[in-house]
Structures are given as structure tokens and as C-alpha cells.
Enzyme design. Sequence first.
Site, PDB file in Angstrom:
ATOM      1  N   GLU A  44       0.830  -1.207   0.000  1.00 13.33           N
ATOM      2  CA  GLU A  44       0.000   0.000   0.000  1.00 13.33           C
ATOM      3  C   GLU A  44       0.863   1.255   0.000  1.00 13.33           C
ATOM      4  O   GLU A  44       0.554   2.241  -0.681  1.00 13.33           O
ATOM      5  CB  GLU A  44      -0.901   0.023   1.236  1.00 13.33           C
ATOM      6  CG  GLU A  44      -1.886  -1.147   1.315  1.00 13.33           C
ATOM      7  CD  GLU A  44      -1.334  -2.374   2.027  1.00 13.33           C
ATOM      8  OE1 GLU A  44      -0.101  -2.597   1.981  1.00 13.33           O
ATOM      9  OE2 GLU A  44      -2.131  -3.106   2.618  1.00 13.33           O
ATOM     10  N   CYS A  82      -2.093  -2.787   7.225  1.00 14.35           N
ATOM     11  CA  CYS A  82      -1.539  -2.617   8.581  1.00 14.35           C
ATOM     12  C   CYS A  82      -1.722  -1.166   9.047  1.00 14.35           C
ATOM     13  O   CYS A  82      -2.018  -0.256   8.260  1.00 14.35           O
ATOM     14  CB  CYS A  82      -0.072  -3.008   8.600  1.00 14.35           C
ATOM     15  SG  CYS A  82       1.024  -1.806   7.837  1.00 14.35           S
TER      16      CYS A  82
HETATM   17  N1  THU Z   1       2.266  -6.395   4.078  1.00  8.96           N
HETATM   18  C1  THU Z   1       1.795  -5.512   3.160  1.00  8.96           C
HETATM   19  O1  THU Z   1       2.301  -5.437   2.035  1.00  8.96           O
HETATM   20  N2  THU Z   1       0.776  -4.698   3.519  1.00  8.96           N
HETATM   21  C2  THU Z   1       0.206  -4.651   4.761  1.00  8.96           C
HETATM   22  O2  THU Z   1      -0.676  -3.841   5.005  1.00  8.96           O
HETATM   23  C3  THU Z   1       0.660  -5.564   5.797  1.00  8.96           C
HETATM   24  C4  THU Z   1       1.719  -6.531   5.414  1.00  8.96           C
HETATM   25  C5  THU Z   1       3.376  -7.285   3.716  1.00  8.96           C
HETATM   26  C6  THU Z   1       4.641  -7.011   4.460  1.00  8.96           C
HETATM   27  C7  THU Z   1       5.330  -8.361   4.398  1.00  8.96           C
HETATM   28  O3  THU Z   1       6.089  -8.427   3.204  1.00  8.96           O
HETATM   29  C8  THU Z   1       4.198  -9.353   4.326  1.00  8.96           C
HETATM   30  O4  THU Z   1       3.031  -8.622   3.997  1.00  8.96           O
HETATM   31  C9  THU Z   1       3.967 -10.119   5.609  1.00  8.96           C
HETATM   32  O5  THU Z   1       3.796  -9.265   6.674  1.00  8.96           O
END
Ligand code: THU
Length: 131
Positions: free
Chosen positions: A57, A86
Site C-alpha cells: 500500500e 496494517c
Molecule cells: N504487508 C503488506 O504489504 N501490507 C500490509 O498492510 C501488511 C503486510 C506485507 C509485508 C510483508 O512483506 C508481508 O506482507 C507479511 O507481513
Amino acid sequence: MNTVWARLVGEAADARQRAYAPYSGFAVGAALLAADGSVFTGANVENASYGLTLCAERVALAGAVAAGKREFAALAVVAEGSTVPCGACLQSLAEFAPSLPVILAEPGGPPRALELAHLLPKPFTSREKLP
Ligand code: THU
């Protein structure tokens, strides 16, 4: 789901295919629709140091802002489990679009739309922006 949002989900699914996630194995794709109709995509980019990992994001948001966009109409995120972005990503998005529609989907699954203000009702704010 309108056709613009459906297209956005498709772009997020395509971006997810380009995720670099050799440490978690969890691929995420995002597509951010700017107010002028342009779309900026992102995928998560992991790193051996773990902590330097970039979320999909914020990759999309940074690309959009660096291209001069500051007004946004919708965000689509595609990941297994239709995961919610997140907190760090929600806070970053709230900087520009506190009531952004956020469309979540699993790869090939039905999308659901939520509002950023519902996911992060009280974003951090400090003082007024400088003029
Ligand atoms: N991740 C995202 O790309 N977006 C989020 O909002 C949360 C987590 C990714 C980070 C990491 O590469 C993987 O998901 C596992 O946490």
C-alpha cells in the site's frame, strides 16, 4: 461493485504477482486510484533485514505522491485472506484521504469495500501544516 473498482482490484491482483516476498511468502498487491483517474500500483518488497520491508500500500502511495497526486478516490488490496492494511499503511493513507474507500479481496475472490475512517477512526495528527 462498480466497474472502476473492479478494474482496480484487477490491477492490485496483477501487482501482487510482482511481490518480492521470499521471507514471509505472503504476497500483497495494491492499486491506488487518484482523483484524476490515474492508477498507481504497488507490491510488497521484502528485505533480508526484515525491518526494511515495504508494504504494497505504501509503495503505491509513494509512487502516486511522487508523481504529483495528492487526492485519491479508492484503494484496492489483494492478498490471501482479504487482509486489512496494517496500521502504518492506514496512517500513511489517512494523511491524504481519511475517508478513502478501501476494497479488499482475495486472489480471484469477491471484493468487500470498507472505509479508511472505519479501519482507522483516530489517526495521529499533530499540529497544523505549514502554509
Ligand atoms: N504487508 C503488506 O504489504 N501490507 C500490509 O498492510 C501488511 C503486510 C506485507 C509485508 C510483508 O512483506 C508481508 O506482507 C507479511 O507481513
